[in-house]
Design a protein around this motif. Structure first.
Motif, PDB file in Angstrom:
ATOM      1  N   THR A 134       0.903  -0.978  -0.022  1.00  0.00           N
ATOM      2  CA  THR A 134       0.128  -0.062   0.104  1.00  0.00           C
ATOM      3  C   THR A 134       0.942   1.366   0.040  1.00  0.00           C
ATOM      4  OG1 THR A 134      -0.265  -0.020   2.449  1.00  0.00           O
ATOM      5  CG2 THR A 134      -1.855  -1.202   1.159  1.00  0.00           C
ATOM      6  N   HIS A 135       2.171   1.246   0.842  1.00  0.00           N
ATOM      7  CA  HIS A 135       2.731   2.344   0.858  1.00  0.00           C
ATOM      8  C   HIS A 135       4.005   2.176   1.949  1.00  0.00           C
ATOM      9  CE1 HIS A 135       0.501   2.629   4.554  1.00  0.00           C
ATOM     10  NE2 HIS A 135       1.039   3.789   5.176  1.00  0.00           N
ATOM     11  N   THR A 136       4.984   3.000   1.934  1.00  0.00           N
ATOM     12  CA  THR A 136       6.243   2.536   2.721  1.00  0.00           C
ATOM     13  C   THR A 136       6.437   2.992   4.174  1.00  0.00           C
ATOM     14  OG1 THR A 136       7.412   4.655   1.738  1.00  0.00           O
ATOM     15  CG2 THR A 136       7.579   2.531   0.583  1.00  0.00           C
ATOM     16  N   TYR A 171       6.679   2.226   8.147  1.00  0.00           N
ATOM     17  CA  TYR A 171       7.279   1.012   8.338  1.00  0.00           C
ATOM     18  C   TYR A 171       6.471  -0.138   8.725  1.00  0.00           C
ATOM     19  CZ  TYR A 171      10.349  -1.732  11.535  1.00  0.00           C
ATOM     20  OH  TYR A 171      10.952  -2.658  12.232  1.00  0.00           O
ATOM     21  N   ASP A 172       5.107   0.659   9.485  1.00  0.00           N
ATOM     22  CA  ASP A 172       4.218  -0.517   9.880  1.00  0.00           C
ATOM     23  C   ASP A 172       3.635  -1.498   8.534  1.00  0.00           C
ATOM     24  OD1 ASP A 172       3.099   2.000   9.314  1.00  0.00           O
ATOM     25  OD2 ASP A 172       1.399   1.212  10.256  1.00  0.00           O
ATOM     26  N   HIS A 173       3.864  -1.083   7.515  1.00  0.00           N
ATOM     27  CA  HIS A 173       3.387  -1.744   6.348  1.00  0.00           C
ATOM     28  C   HIS A 173       4.491  -2.395   5.372  1.00  0.00           C
ATOM     29  CE1 HIS A 173      -0.699   0.008   6.904  1.00  0.00           C
ATOM     30  NE2 HIS A 173       0.055   0.829   7.237  1.00  0.00           N
ATOM     31  N   ILE A 174       5.847  -2.096   5.745  1.00  0.00           N
ATOM     32  CA  ILE A 174       6.984  -2.491   4.791  1.00  0.00           C
ATOM     33  C   ILE A 174       8.057  -3.022   5.734  1.00  0.00           C
ATOM     34  CG2 ILE A 174       6.164  -1.545   2.698  1.00  0.00           C
ATOM     35  CD1 ILE A 174       9.160  -0.176   4.481  1.00  0.00           C
ATOM     36  N   SER A 178      -6.505   1.038   3.147  1.00  0.00           N
ATOM     37  CA  SER A 178      -6.049   1.323   4.410  1.00  0.00           C
ATOM     38  C   SER A 178      -5.159   2.647   4.215  1.00  0.00           C
ATOM     39  CB  SER A 178      -4.954   0.107   4.879  1.00  0.00           C
ATOM     40  OG  SER A 178      -4.728   0.332   6.300  1.00  0.00           O
ATOM     41  N   ASP A 179      -4.927   3.253   5.483  1.00  0.00           N
ATOM     42  CA  ASP A 179      -4.171   4.377   5.671  1.00  0.00           C
ATOM     43  C   ASP A 179      -4.701   5.673   4.878  1.00  0.00           C
ATOM     44  OD1 ASP A 179      -2.765   1.986   6.678  1.00  0.00           O
ATOM     45  OD2 ASP A 179      -1.399   3.693   7.311  1.00  0.00           O
ATOM     46  N   ILE A 180      -6.009   5.711   4.825  1.00  0.00           N
ATOM     47  CA  ILE A 180      -6.698   6.852   3.915  1.00  0.00           C
ATOM     48  C   ILE A 180      -6.880   7.942   4.827  1.00  0.00           C
ATOM     49  CG2 ILE A 180      -8.918   5.637   4.326  1.00  0.00           C
ATOM     50  CD1 ILE A 180      -9.526   6.911   1.542  1.00  0.00           C
ATOM     51  N   VAL A 198      -3.619  11.761  10.579  1.00  0.00           N
ATOM     52  CA  VAL A 198      -3.031  10.741   9.571  1.00  0.00           C
ATOM     53  C   VAL A 198      -4.126   9.529   9.344  1.00  0.00           C
ATOM     54  CG1 VAL A 198      -0.721  11.335   9.292  1.00  0.00           C
ATOM     55  CG2 VAL A 198      -1.726   9.577  10.922  1.00  0.00           C
ATOM     56  N   HIS A 199      -5.192   9.560  10.076  1.00  0.00           N
ATOM     57  CA  HIS A 199      -5.873   8.409   9.917  1.00  0.00           C
ATOM     58  C   HIS A 199      -7.632   9.059   9.806  1.00  0.00           C
ATOM     59  CE1 HIS A 199      -3.347   5.007   9.768  1.00  0.00           C
ATOM     60  NE2 HIS A 199      -2.689   5.541  10.616  1.00  0.00           N
ATOM     61  N   PHE A 200      -8.530   7.896   9.546  1.00  0.00           N
ATOM     62  CA  PHE A 200      -9.882   8.373   9.535  1.00  0.00           C
ATOM     63  C   PHE A 200     -10.116   8.135  11.253  1.00  0.00           C
ATOM     64  CE2 PHE A 200     -11.888   7.034   5.278  1.00  0.00           C
ATOM     65  CZ  PHE A 200     -11.656   8.587   4.856  1.00  0.00           C
ATOM     66  N   THR A 231      -9.879  -1.892  10.353  1.00  0.00           N
ATOM     67  CA  THR A 231      -8.517  -2.206  10.918  1.00  0.00           C
ATOM     68  C   THR A 231      -7.683  -1.315  11.222  1.00  0.00           C
ATOM     69  OG1 THR A 231      -6.724  -3.737  10.034  1.00  0.00           O
ATOM     70  CG2 THR A 231      -7.724  -2.398   8.345  1.00  0.00           C
ATOM     71  N   HIS A 232      -6.428  -1.419  11.454  1.00  0.00           N
ATOM     72  CA  HIS A 232      -5.304  -0.585  11.656  1.00  0.00           C
ATOM     73  C   HIS A 232      -5.770   0.243  13.057  1.00  0.00           C
ATOM     74  CE1 HIS A 232      -2.201   2.308  11.042  1.00  0.00           C
ATOM     75  NE2 HIS A 232      -1.838   1.863   9.824  1.00  0.00           N
ATOM     76  N   ILE A 233      -6.365  -0.383  14.041  1.00  0.00           N
ATOM     77  CA  ILE A 233      -6.913  -0.168  15.297  1.00  0.00           C
ATOM     78  C   ILE A 233      -5.977   0.301  16.306  1.00  0.00           C
ATOM     79  CG2 ILE A 233      -8.768  -0.544  16.880  1.00  0.00           C
ATOM     80  CD1 ILE A 233      -9.393  -2.924  14.979  1.00  0.00           C
TER      81      ILE A 233
HETATM   82 ZN   LIG Z   1      -0.201   2.412   8.885  1.00  0.00          ZN
END
Ligand SMILES: [Zn+2]
Ligand SMILES: [Zn+2]
Length: 260
Positions: A75-77, A79-82, A175-177, A206-208, A228-230
């Motif tokens: 999705t993007h870079t 750290y929590d995603h890559i 995610s992460d929108i 940075v988050h909804f 998610t991302h809670i």
């Molecule tokens: Zn994230």
């Protein structure tokens, strides 16, 4: 055709429990309040695809017995995603095959910079290549056949970083929108299942928040939405009691079916 999505992680960027935190959710004994960093595993027929590879990927792969992967979608870079991208080397060594990886051009360029050594593996012909076989998305919206999977993708932003969301048949993973164009809604309208990031009730830059996620879900109009991302502000059962019936907090290990 039917596919399944398994939540490998549903936590925010720090995971739950958070190191040093003594709050009731971080100290909870309920497995529903234990959250690895956000990631999911899609299974379609015999093929498996990983959605993001966060810093908990090693534990997730061992816990859920992930023995092979047919592709990774990023999705993007952040750290929590890559953060677990190094662990993908194992699949390269084990299967002697470069793992197909889908990413936006922005994500690809950033990974090349931060993980340059992964792009310097000597191949049989002497050339230096990445251990990951990148398929790069140069557009913001589109459809692509990726490793045998039909993928529709959309782009939006989080703190000035471009993030890619994905749609597979009647399921969308967004995610992460934070900032988005109306086109995102148009492209995913009609899904049966929406997976959407929402950090907590309080606003975040940075988050909804939960309320913003509900509003977004209402615009898309799916039959069911899983958040998610809670963050650790949200106790699983308590939050679900307050949410509308068709919107639920996801939890690690939850498996959904969808149609492709
Ligand atoms: Zn994230
Ligand atoms: Zn806590």
């Amino acid at each position: 055709m039917q596919g399944t999505l398994l939540f490998l992680g549903t936590g925010g960027s720090a995971g739950i429990p958070i190191i040093t935190c003594q709050c009731p959710v971080c100290k909870s004994s309920s497995p529903l309040n234990k959250r690895y960093r956000p990631s999911a595993l899609l299974t379609v027929g015999k093929k498996k695809y990983l959605l993001d590879v966060g810093p908990d990927f090693r534990d997730q792969a061992l816990h859920y017995n992930i023995l092979n992967l047919d592709g990774v979608l990023l999705t993007h870079t952040h750290y929590d995603h890559i953060g677990g991208i190094d662990e993908l080397r194992i699949f390269y060594f084990k299967h002697k095959k470069r793992l197909k990886t889908l990413a936006s051009i922005e994500t690809y360029e950033e990974l090349r910079h931060r993980f340059h050594y992964l792009f310097m593996t000597k191949q049989a012909d002497g050339s230096l290549q990445s251990q990951l076989d990148f398929e790069i998305l140069e557009e913001d919206f589109g459809k692509i056949r990726f490793g045998g999977l039909d993928v529709q993708y959309v782009s939006y932003e989080q703190a000035n970083m471009k993030v890619t969301g994905y749609r597979f048949g009647d399921l969308a993973y967004i995610s992460d929108i934070r900032e988005y164009k109306d086109r995102v809604i148009d492209e995913i309208r009609g899904v049966d299942t929406l997976i959407l990031s929402a950090l907590r009730y309080d606003p975040s830059e940075v988050h909804f928040s939960i309320d913003e996620a509900i509003a977004f879900s209402n615009r898309v109009g799916p039959n069911r939405t899983f958040l998610t991302h809670i963050a650790h502000d949200l106790e699983h059962d308590e939050t679900n009691q307050k949410l509308p019936e068709h919107i639920r907090l996801a939890h690690d290990g939850l498996e959904l079916t969808f149609q492709l």
